[in-house]
Design an enzyme around this catalytic site. Structure first.
Site, short mmCIF file in Angstrom:
data_model
loop_
_atom_site.label_atom_id
_atom_site.label_comp_id
_atom_site.label_asym_id
_atom_site.label_seq_id
_atom_site.Cartn_x
_atom_site.Cartn_y
_atom_site.Cartn_z
N ASP A 1 -12.71 -24.21 -19.46
CA ASP A 1 -12.48 -22.84 -19.16
C ASP A 1 -12.58 -22.11 -20.45
OD1 ASP A 1 -12.31 -20.70 -17.54
OD2 ASP A 1 -10.04 -20.57 -17.71
N HIS B 1 -11.26 -8.33 -21.42
CA HIS B 1 -9.92 -9.04 -21.04
C HIS B 1 -9.09 -9.61 -22.12
CE1 HIS B 1 -7.42 -11.94 -18.78
NE2 HIS B 1 -7.89 -12.92 -19.54
N GLN C 1 2.93 -19.39 -17.86
CA GLN C 1 1.98 -19.50 -19.09
C GLN C 1 2.49 -18.97 -20.11
OE1 GLN C 1 -1.76 -17.14 -18.19
NE2 GLN C 1 -2.52 -17.60 -19.96
N TYR D 1 2.42 -21.77 -23.20
CA TYR D 1 1.06 -21.78 -23.92
C TYR D 1 0.63 -21.95 -25.55
CZ TYR D 1 0.75 -16.79 -25.88
OH TYR D 1 0.92 -15.94 -26.78
N LYS E 1 -1.95 -23.15 -15.13
CA LYS E 1 -3.43 -22.90 -14.61
C LYS E 1 -4.09 -24.09 -13.64
CE LYS E 1 -4.82 -19.49 -17.48
NZ LYS E 1 -5.83 -18.41 -17.16
N THR F 1 -12.13 -14.63 -17.91
CA THR F 1 -12.00 -13.39 -16.82
C THR F 1 -13.18 -12.55 -17.28
OG1 THR F 1 -9.71 -14.10 -16.74
CG2 THR F 1 -10.24 -12.01 -16.05
CA CA Z 1 -9.26 -18.44 -17.05
#
Ligand code: CA
Length: 422
Positions: free
Chosen positions: A119, A126, A232, A236, A245, A352
């Site tokens: 990803d 974003h 998250q 993270y 995720k 995103t």
């Molecule tokens: Ca993502």
């Protein structure tokens, strides 16, 4: 005649509707199966139908990962044959007609067997909006404009469109709590992304040059990277997202090929004053045509809306070309600069794809300003994050004067209540 010629018409009447996602200029590939049949077949969407490629005598295998490995000349030849056969006046009509099945009568699956999943984080608006919530003075980290940021995700929980999944549980820690606890996520979100499917592999140790990169990409899908923001926030740092995720992601069934996207290419530019990419991420061709104009929409259908037969509200609109700081070719070149081997069926999430305006955001984290501002829905309901029973539907399409509009179909997923506590 060129397969993208806007004048082409199909003998499949539904493909000629100007609002249709799958005219004869599109011809996206996906996997489907008939009711009661356990085996997946390879199909191409045309209007409201699917052309079964094996029944039409065009391929002898049901292995999509083999098909997407074809060298560009071979896959272009296959596209040409399918296009010729589906055009108005084709002498192949009888043979192809016998290989059609209505989309409404089949189950659409994952477009291929997904290998590894990476990803990325190419949506600069974003990255800015989320960065501002945590670091108002320095929203973008110093590497953002140099490195296409990404992390390795998990392919085992990537679902076909139409699937539902349980709200995840996990460790969260409220800012004022002394210790973390295990809870069902209360800040469940979607992420509007595109999926980039790798066709041709490279060998380990052999980086892909930027100008060869698109030969390794088969097609593009819609992609929803569901995210649990409370999980998250606690997990993270320092290695990035993990369990927030990998509980579910949803991919749309149809891979729109780079050939079909050809009329919608755009120059790729950087704002004045931004750094020129390092040479391995830079080329004349990438600057001239690296971007792709893909319009994107996010629809939210609550359980109450579904019960009332309401299709949902469009809660955001953006565009891949406006949202993305990096191109598809740059992602492939960057992913392999260290010698990493990509395989057929590997999936890249774009990150995103929020547009520059707040209402163009590709996540609820942004649309609700971190949960502080409710979204007002047309039936009187409100949302900050997703509730049980909510469905998110992503849509994508390309349109411009002088080209036939093509679409991506839809990417739909529904939130179920969390499993009872273990
Ligand atoms: Ca993502």
């Amino acid at each position: 005649m060129d397969c993208n010629d806007p004048a082409l018409q199909s003998w499949v009447a539904s493909a000629n509707d100007p609002a249709c996602d799958f005219p004869v200029q599109n011809l996206p590939y996906g996997r489907f199966r008939r009711a009661g049949d356990p085996d997946w077949c390879i199909g191409v969407a045309i209007g409201e139908q699917v052309l079964d490629l094996r029944r039409a005598g065009l391929i002898d295998s049901s292995d999509m990962n083999r098909l997407i490995r074809l060298a560009p000349p071979a896959r272009q030849a296959l596209r040409e044959t399918i296009s010729q056969g589906l055009r108005e006046g084709s002498d192949q009509r009888a043979k192809f007609q016998a290989a059609l099945v209505p989309q409404a009568d089949v189950e659409l699956g994952l477009p291929c067997q997904i290998g590894d999943y990476t990803d990325f984080y190419v949506g600069i608006h974003h990255a800015l909006a989320v960065g501002k919530q945590f670091r108002p003075d320095a929203p973008l980290l110093p590497n953002y404009k140099w490195v296409p940021i990404g992390y390795h995700g998990r392919a085992s929980t990537i679902n076909a469109s139409g699937s539902s999944f349980h709200r995840p549980r996990g460790q969260t820690k409220a800012p004022d709590a002394a210790e973390p606890a295990v809870t069902a996520s209360a800040r469940l979100d979607f992420e509007l992304e595109l999926g980039i499917l790798i066709g041709r592999p490279n060998s380990q140790g052999a980086p892909i040059a930027i100008d060869d990169a698109e030969q390794h990409v088969f097609g593009i899908t819609l992609f929803n990277d569901w995210s649990a923001r409370d999980l998250q926030g606690w997990e993270y740092q320092p290695l990035g997202p993990f369990l927030s995720k990998n509980f579910a992601s949803t991919v749309s069934p149809w891979m729109v090929t780079l050939e079909a996207l050809e009329p919608f290419r755009k120059p790729w530019t950087r704002p004045e004053g931004d750094p020129r990419p390092l040479p391995y991420l830079d080329s004349q061709s990438n600057s001239e045509r690296g971007a792709i104009d893909i319009g994107l929409e996010v629809w939210l259908q609550t359980a109450r809306m579904a019960q009332a037969g309401h299709a949902g509200d469009c809660i955001s609109r953006s565009n891949f070309a406006d949202a993305a700081y990096w191109t598809v070719a740059q992602l492939v070149a960057h992913h392999t600069i260290n010698g990493c081997a990509l395989a057929s069926g590997d999936l890249f999430g774009s990150g995103t794809l929020s547009g520059p305006e707040p209402q163009q955001a590709g996540s609820l984290l942004e649309l609700s300003v971190g949960g502080k501002q409710s979204l007002q829905l047309s039936n009187g309901e409100t949302r900050t994050f997703l509730q049980d029973g909510d469905s998110i539907i992503l849509r994508g399409f390309c349109q411009r004067a002088g080209a036939r509009r093509i679409g991506f179909g839809e990417c739909r997923g529904t939130v179920l209540p969390a499993h009872p506590e273990a």
